[in-house]
Design a protein around this motif. Structure first.
Motif, short mmCIF file in Angstrom:
data_model
loop_
_atom_site.label_atom_id
_atom_site.label_comp_id
_atom_site.label_asym_id
_atom_site.label_seq_id
_atom_site.Cartn_x
_atom_site.Cartn_y
_atom_site.Cartn_z
N LEU A 511 67.59 33.01 -8.31
CA LEU A 511 67.94 33.59 -7.01
C LEU A 511 68.43 32.51 -6.05
O LEU A 511 68.11 31.33 -6.20
N VAL A 512 69.20 32.92 -5.04
CA VAL A 512 69.51 32.04 -3.92
C VAL A 512 68.63 32.43 -2.74
O VAL A 512 68.06 33.52 -2.71
N ARG A 513 68.51 31.53 -1.79
CA ARG A 513 67.56 31.73 -0.70
C ARG A 513 67.81 33.00 0.12
O ARG A 513 66.85 33.64 0.57
N PRO A 514 69.07 33.40 0.38
CA PRO A 514 69.24 34.62 1.17
C PRO A 514 68.88 35.91 0.44
O PRO A 514 68.88 36.98 1.05
N GLU A 515 68.57 35.83 -0.86
CA GLU A 515 68.27 37.04 -1.61
C GLU A 515 66.79 37.41 -1.55
O GLU A 515 65.92 36.54 -1.46
N ILE A 516 66.53 38.69 -1.60
CA ILE A 516 65.16 39.20 -1.56
C ILE A 516 64.44 38.81 -2.84
O ILE A 516 64.94 39.02 -3.95
N ASP A 517 63.28 38.25 -2.69
CA ASP A 517 62.48 37.78 -3.83
C ASP A 517 61.20 38.61 -3.87
O ASP A 517 60.26 38.37 -3.12
N VAL A 518 61.16 39.59 -4.76
CA VAL A 518 59.99 40.47 -4.87
C VAL A 518 59.17 40.06 -6.09
O VAL A 518 59.68 39.98 -7.20
N GLN A 519 57.89 39.77 -5.85
CA GLN A 519 56.97 39.41 -6.92
C GLN A 519 55.78 40.36 -6.90
O GLN A 519 55.81 41.37 -6.18
N ALA A 520 54.74 40.05 -7.63
CA ALA A 520 53.62 40.97 -7.80
C ALA A 520 53.00 41.39 -6.48
O ALA A 520 52.57 42.54 -6.32
N SER A 521 52.96 40.47 -5.51
CA SER A 521 52.33 40.79 -4.22
C SER A 521 53.32 41.33 -3.20
O SER A 521 52.95 41.58 -2.05
N GLY A 522 54.59 41.53 -3.61
CA GLY A 522 55.59 42.07 -2.70
C GLY A 522 56.67 41.05 -2.37
O GLY A 522 56.79 40.02 -3.04
N PRO A 523 57.50 41.32 -1.36
CA PRO A 523 58.55 40.39 -0.96
C PRO A 523 57.96 39.04 -0.54
O PRO A 523 56.95 39.00 0.17
N GLN A 524 58.60 37.97 -1.00
CA GLN A 524 58.05 36.64 -0.78
C GLN A 524 58.78 35.89 0.35
O GLN A 524 59.94 36.18 0.66
N ILE A 525 58.07 34.93 0.91
CA ILE A 525 58.60 34.01 1.90
C ILE A 525 58.56 32.62 1.29
O ILE A 525 57.61 32.27 0.59
N VAL A 526 59.61 31.82 1.55
CA VAL A 526 59.57 30.41 1.17
C VAL A 526 59.74 29.57 2.43
O VAL A 526 60.08 30.08 3.50
N THR A 527 59.52 28.28 2.31
CA THR A 527 59.60 27.40 3.48
C THR A 527 60.41 26.16 3.14
O THR A 527 60.51 25.74 1.99
N ILE A 528 60.99 25.58 4.20
CA ILE A 528 61.78 24.35 4.05
C ILE A 528 61.50 23.44 5.25
O ILE A 528 60.99 23.88 6.29
N GLU A 529 61.84 22.16 5.08
CA GLU A 529 61.71 21.18 6.16
C GLU A 529 63.10 20.69 6.54
O GLU A 529 63.90 20.35 5.66
N ASP A 530 63.40 20.63 7.84
CA ASP A 530 64.71 20.16 8.26
C ASP A 530 64.70 18.65 8.52
O ASP A 530 63.68 17.98 8.35
N SER A 531 65.84 18.11 8.94
CA SER A 531 65.97 16.67 9.16
C SER A 531 65.05 16.13 10.24
O SER A 531 64.77 14.93 10.27
#
Length: 760
Positions: A511-531
């Motif tokens: 998947l790419v980041r803008p795509e919905i990522d559904v796993q066993a517990s439901g839609p997922q959130i990911v995190t990133i760190e900027d500069s």
């Protein structure tokens, strides 16, 4: 596409209608017009998804459209309607595809199915996920741990990165090279020695309080265009911006914000740089030495006149170490030598120093124009020296600001992606997961390449990126790569690294980041760190490109379950089904930065990590900020004493992000239709007796028994300092010997490569 480039200097501002036209062009070509509403609504906004392009900060109060031209291109590229499925691979052999350009390969669209290389037919064929993981896992179990490399590119989330580094360490090595090794590893080495932190000290809010900005070796218009909004606001307060860059890049010259209707209608740009200097490639140490020498002279005058000191003597006394030795070196360096190495006059350097001296709070911005040299560490530390002279670390509106490339390349290091064992809390991991982590340093990117060339690597797992295309020593690396037993590439698009196959080669689509990522517990959130060290949540909003894709955390978890012995303390399947559990693990291993992680996900503008140097706490060997002495006035492998040897700097175009080529238009430099070009000062061309627009061969100016050249490069007369050439990355990577890297950091020295021009 034409084989010959056309060149017409671009005289329009960065941004403006040129960016709007580019946005329309690329969204249409990728059949991604339907993604435009979400681009405005969700891109880089709280509750939306974070851009997969650059790592620049995301403001707490975003603009109506919080994206730039290149961020939009990256999004259209990710969300294209084009597809590269099994039927595509059935039509084309790998040998055929090896003749395609980088653009044509990726322009086929999103990968849709896991694929395995079949040597008998010379084609990739569809494979089930179960079969792929079973074979990869069995092979990994058969190798010695030291013979496997776990490479990571810069777009994967904090959650994926944490799982991936744990996979490598449970497997038994610290072989975790990443894309930072090729760009800002120099920063990660230089800053801790100087100020005790491997990252910058500037937050986005500091731009509202700065009195001056210095920029070295960074092309804002292509590499971090959203930074232009802050720079525009800075200029509207009449704050000077002093730029040092061999090329005059349009992003530093003028800018029209597409957000501002009045500017767009009147085509009235904001001037960004108030002073623009073009040093010779590799001459930045001399530039900063000259500015420091001028500051000492200004300070002498102030003392004689009984005026306020130019140097911040109280700060220097209380917070720094090594000042006396630094002062002695600067005062003892001859002006003529400085000007010759810098490629600038003494007057120009004194002019820049005076602007710096007249400002109280100064931000220093830099990019790979400082880091990718033999003495890249000295470059960065010399810039820190300039800031320390006037106390410009640890107060509002001041600080050091390295501009990173990939959107989470900095964050990956924060959660353990490092080949250096001492930088990772291995004791905490050992206790929590009940295993004995490897304590031997692993391989960085250059070392991994060396071991591949020596035939000592059995398996390579690439989580993103285009490793074979991105690294130096192109021809030798491609030949050696075919000796690998296993090459696994986790990817979204087809690239050349997939086509340089080992004995067993797999493409695992994700998947790419803008795509919905559904796993066993439901839609997922990911995190990133900027500069700027701020942590952001990213929520997918688009339908996945294929039902056969797996998320990156799922792929890492299934690799781990296939290759490792079961560990009840590491529930891979549970983590892959609920990324909040992974964030709990990150908070447990890295409590200083991630305490209460899951409850801080959607802080507008992100939540910042705690950086001691921001508070003037120096975690260095001396307990203070250290003045570091540069070892030479130039940073290049080229000594500068052979007239027919020039210094090549490799560049990205306006239609490019790292090895991803969006098109053949480098609009902001006025170069179109081809990337096989070489920018040269007309005086150098005439001195060498070469006709205008001639096709030439560029050869590495080294004598190590290996011939390195790139043929068919079209010369373009360009506004570039004498002695300096510019060509595109990755096309010119073949000219860089693997051993030409930055001392201490081993970052490939791609910004001042010694080369010679020969008739084609």
């Amino acid at each position: 596409m034409s084989d010959r480039a056309t060149f017409t200097p671009y005289d329009q501002p960065t941004g403006g209608w040129g960016s709007v036209k580019s946005l329309v062009k690329h969204s249409t070509e990728q059949k991604a017009l339907s993604t435009l509403p979400a681009l405005v609504r969700d891109h880089n906004k709280t509750g939306g998804y974070m851009c997969t392009s650059c790592a620049w900060a995301k403001p707490g109060k975003p603009h109506m459209a919080e994206f730039c031209e290149n961020g939009a291109k990256a999004t259209f590229w990710d969300l294209t309607s084009n597809r590269t499925g099994p039927e595509f691979f059935a039509r084309h052999t790998v040998s055929e595809l090896l003749g395609w350009s980088d653009f044509d390969l990726e322009n086929q669209g999103r990968l849709t199915h896991p694929m395995r290389y079949d040597r008998a037919t010379d084609k990739y064929v569809e494979v089930s996920w179960d079969a792929a993981f079973a074979d990869i896992g069995a092979r990994l179990q058969s190798y010695t741990p030291e013979s496997v490399v776990f490479y990571m590119s810069g777009r994967a989330s904090l959650e994926t990165s944490f799982m991936y580094q744990l996979l490598a360490r449970l497997y038994g090595n610290n072989n975790l090279p990443d894309s930072s090794n090729m760009c800002h590893e120099t920063t990660s080495v230089a800053l801790p020695q100087s100020i005790g932190t491997p990252v910058g000290t500037v937050l986005l809010e500091h731009f509202a309080h700065t009195d001056c900005i210095l920029s070295f070796g960074q092309n804002v218009g292509t590499n971090a265009p959203r930074l232009l909004h802050s720079l525009q606001e800075v200029r509207e307060r009449d704050v000077p911006i002093v730029v040092f860059n061999p090329l005059r890049e349009r992003g530093w010259e003028s800018f029209i914000s597409p957000q501002r209707v009045g500017q767009m209608l009147t085509n009235s740009p904001t001037q960004i740089a108030t002073q623009y200097y073009q040093p010779r490639a590799g001459g930045d140490i001399a530039v900063m030495m000259g500015m420091a020498k001028a500051l000492f002279a200004f300070d002498d005058e102030s003392k004689r006149a009984g005026c306020e000191r130019v140097l911040d003597v109280d700060f220097i006394e209380a917070h720094t170490h090594g000042f006396d030795e630094f002062e002695q070196q600067v005062r003892g360096t001859d002006w003529h030598e400085i000007a010759q190495a810098a490629g600038l006059t003494r007057g120009a350097l004194e002019e820049a120093a005076l602007t710096y001296a007249n400002a109280r709070s100064v931000i220093a911005i830099y990019g790979m124009g400082l880091t990718q040299h033999r003495l890249g560490v000295d470059n960065v530390q010399m810039l820190i020296n300039l800031l320390l002279m006037r106390g410009n670390i640890g107060r509002p509106g001041a600080g050091i600001c390295p501009v990173r490339g990939h959107s989470n390349v900095q964050g990956q290091r924060t959660v353990g992606i490092s080949e250096k064992a001492e930088l990772v809390p291995l004791d905490a991991m050992a206790e929590r997961y009940q295993f004995a982590p490897p304590r031997k340093d692993g391989l960085n990117t250059v070392e991994a390449c060396e071991e591949i060339l020596n035939g000592k690597i059995s398996g390579f797992i690439g989580l993103g990126g285009n490793f074979v295309r991105a690294v130096p020593e192109t021809e030798l690396m491609e030949a050696a790569w075919r000796g690998l037993d296993l090459s696994v590439q986790v990817a979204t698009k087809l690239n050349r690294s997939h086509l340089v196959t080992g004995h067993a080669s797999y493409i695992l689509p994700t998947l790419v980041r803008p795509e919905i990522d559904v796993q066993a517990s439901g839609p997922q959130i990911v995190t990133i760190e900027d500069s700027t060290t701020c942590i952001h949540a990213s929520h997918g909003v688009h339908k996945p490109a294929s039902e056969h894709l797996l998320s990156e955390p799922q792929i890492v978890a299934r690799l781990a379950m296939a290759a490792l012995k079961a560990n009840p303390k590491v529930p891979w399947s549970e983590w892959a089904g609920n990324y909040a559990l992974v964030r709990d693990e990150i908070a447990a291993i890295f409590p200083g930065d991630f305490v209460n992680f899951n409850n801080r996900l959607n802080v507008p503008g992100g939540f910042p990590r705690q950086i001691p140097a921001r508070e003037r706490v120096w975690e260095t060997d001396t307990g203070k900020a250290n003045f570091k002495l540069p070892r030479a006035l130039h940073a290049s492998f080229d000594a500068g004493d052979e007239p027919d040897v020039l210094r090549l700097m490799t560049l990205r175009s306006n239609d490019q992000f790292n090895t991803t080529i969006y098109g053949m238009a480098d609009r902001l430099r006025g170069i179109h239709a081809s990337r096989m070009v070489l920018m040269i000062n007309a005086n150098d061309r005439q001195r060498l007796g070469i006709a205008k627009d001639a096709s030439v061969r560029l050869c590495a100016a080294v004598d190590d028994g290996i011939a390195r050249s790139v043929d068919g490069l079209q010369l373009i007369d360009y506004d570039i300092p004498e002695g300096t050439l510019a060509g595109y990355y990755p096309e010119c990577n073949a000219l860089i010997p693997l051993w030409q890297f930055a001392d201490e950091s081993k970052t490939p020295a791609a910004k001042s490569v010694p080369v010679k021009i020969e008739a084609s």
